[in-house]
Write an enzyme that holds these catalytic residues in place. Sequence first.
Site, short mmCIF file in Angstrom:
data_model
loop_
_atom_site.label_atom_id
_atom_site.label_comp_id
_atom_site.label_asym_id
_atom_site.label_seq_id
_atom_site.Cartn_x
_atom_site.Cartn_y
_atom_site.Cartn_z
N HIS A 50 -23.16 -25.30 12.93
CA HIS A 50 -23.29 -25.36 11.47
C HIS A 50 -22.23 -26.27 10.89
O HIS A 50 -21.14 -26.41 11.45
CB HIS A 50 -23.19 -23.97 10.85
CG HIS A 50 -21.92 -23.24 11.19
ND1 HIS A 50 -21.73 -22.61 12.39
CD2 HIS A 50 -20.78 -23.05 10.49
CE1 HIS A 50 -20.53 -22.06 12.42
NE2 HIS A 50 -19.92 -22.33 11.28
N HIS B 49 -20.08 -26.98 7.29
CA HIS B 49 -19.69 -26.51 5.96
C HIS B 49 -19.67 -27.72 5.03
O HIS B 49 -19.06 -28.74 5.36
CB HIS B 49 -18.28 -25.93 5.96
CG HIS B 49 -18.09 -24.71 6.81
ND1 HIS B 49 -18.01 -23.45 6.29
CD2 HIS B 49 -17.93 -24.58 8.16
CE1 HIS B 49 -17.81 -22.58 7.28
NE2 HIS B 49 -17.76 -23.24 8.42
#
Length: 139
Positions: free
Chosen positions: A100, A102
């Site tokens: 992932h 941010h």
Amino acid sequence: MSERTLFTRIIEGEIPCYKLYENEHVFAFLDINPLSKGHTLLVSKEPAPSIDQLSPDSAAAIGKALPILSHAIKEATGAIAYNIIQNNGREAGMTVPHVHFHIIPKYAESKHSFTWEPESLDTSEGKTIVDAIRLSLNE
Ligand code: AMP
């Protein structure tokens, strides 16, 4: 089959989230503990534990989605800048082992910072590590 990650459970709708975007390869939603307003997570649907293990198709989809999402977040929030942070491995601060990114907006009044203490690159170490990485790239 290995256990499904927290993010897979969010992607599959088992755990609720503030969803922003989805396509075949990626899923984006608000971080539940934001550093600033609009702090977003862009997650690969493929549950690779770190980016070096991600398939080329998922990596390309992440690369394509990042600027689009960043632009939308900046426009919608009025942020003056933003950071894109991506951790790999627990020791690097990764708490959910599922790739992932941010996207963290920065505002004039924001207090959060990402600081580190750089050193000068040692020339002989630079040559050694460049040789090693180039060798690894060619394998
Ligand atoms: P990292 O430390 O890079 O692995 O980031 C994981 C992020 O996932 C953290 O910023 C958490 O706040 C966020 N997070 C954990 N659980 C949830 C959840 N249920 N919904 C949204 N974000 C979450």
